[in-house]
Design a protein around this motif. Structure first.
Motif: not given
Ligand SMILES: C[S@@+](CC[C@H](N)C(=O)[O-])C[C@H]1O[C@@H](n2cnc3c(N)ncnc32)[C@H](O)[C@@H]1O
Length: 181
Positions: A94-115
């Motif tokens: 993400r650090l080196f991506h041209p569109n990084k301002k629109n990218i979020k990285i989340i450490y989470g569990d897809i079975f229980s994540i609170n959107y």
């Protein structure tokens, strides 16, 4: 000393990738050859948010975010991952991506994540990209349905049996599209 550090690092990485808790669904990246078709299936538009649930090394989310950047769209991208090694890779990429301002990285569990808690911005539509084992698809979709009314799903290789599909794209593997209203 160096050999011990290398050995320990490899052991920890192998442990993380084989652990049922830290990586309940094995890591397999989407096929690169299918990437243009997958991104087409996501149907990127202004004001939308694309989630990759179990984002792996980010091949799909970063590819889609790059196209969005080239097309000057304001689409947002959220990569959700549970494996700490892959989280580190996602952050580095993400650090080196041209569109990084629109990218979020989340450490989470897809079975229980609170959107609802996670989203700090308005979105006209949520699109979920899934490439996960078929027996985990329903559980993941149920967690989305409980929280969001209108969304699209793009599922790579495996159909979501409980939903009626809108379209199927034939690639090396099939890409299933669902529009839920
Ligand atoms: C088959 S890979 C797909 C990777 C990526 N989406 C792609 O298409 O290249 C599945 C990914 O889901 C992640 N994963 C497994 N269980 C998860 C969970 N409960 N929550 C979040 N991510 C998970 C794995 O670590 C792995 O990276």
């Amino acid at each position: 000393m160096l050999i011990t550090i290398i050995f320990l690092t490899i052991t920890v990485i192998l442990f993380i990738f084989s652990s049922k808790t830290l990586s309940p669904i094995p890591y397999f990246p989407s096929q690169r050859v299918d990437l243009p078709k997958i991104i087409k299936a996501l149907n990127l538009r202004n004001g939308q948010t694309v989630f990759d649930l179990g984002a792996g090394d980010g091949i799909v989310i970063f590819g889609a975010a790059k196209l969005s950047y080239q097309q000057k769209l304001n689409t947002r991208f959220v990569a959700v991952e549970i494996n700490p090694v892959l989280i580190l890779i996602l952050h580095l990429r993400r650090l080196f991506h041209p569109n990084k301002k629109n990218i979020k990285i989340i450490y989470g569990d897809i079975f229980s994540i609170n959107y609802t808690k996670l989203l700090t911005f308005n979105s006209s539509l949520f699109i979920f990209y899934l490439y996960i084992s078929p027996w985990f698809l329903e559980k993941t979709v149920l967690n989305i349905k409980k929280q969001i009314n209108k969304f699209n799903i793009v599922s790579y290789m495996y159909p979501v049996k409980s939903l009626s599909k809108t379209a199927v794209i034939n690639g090396k593997n099939k890409i299933f599209i669902y529009n839920i209203k």
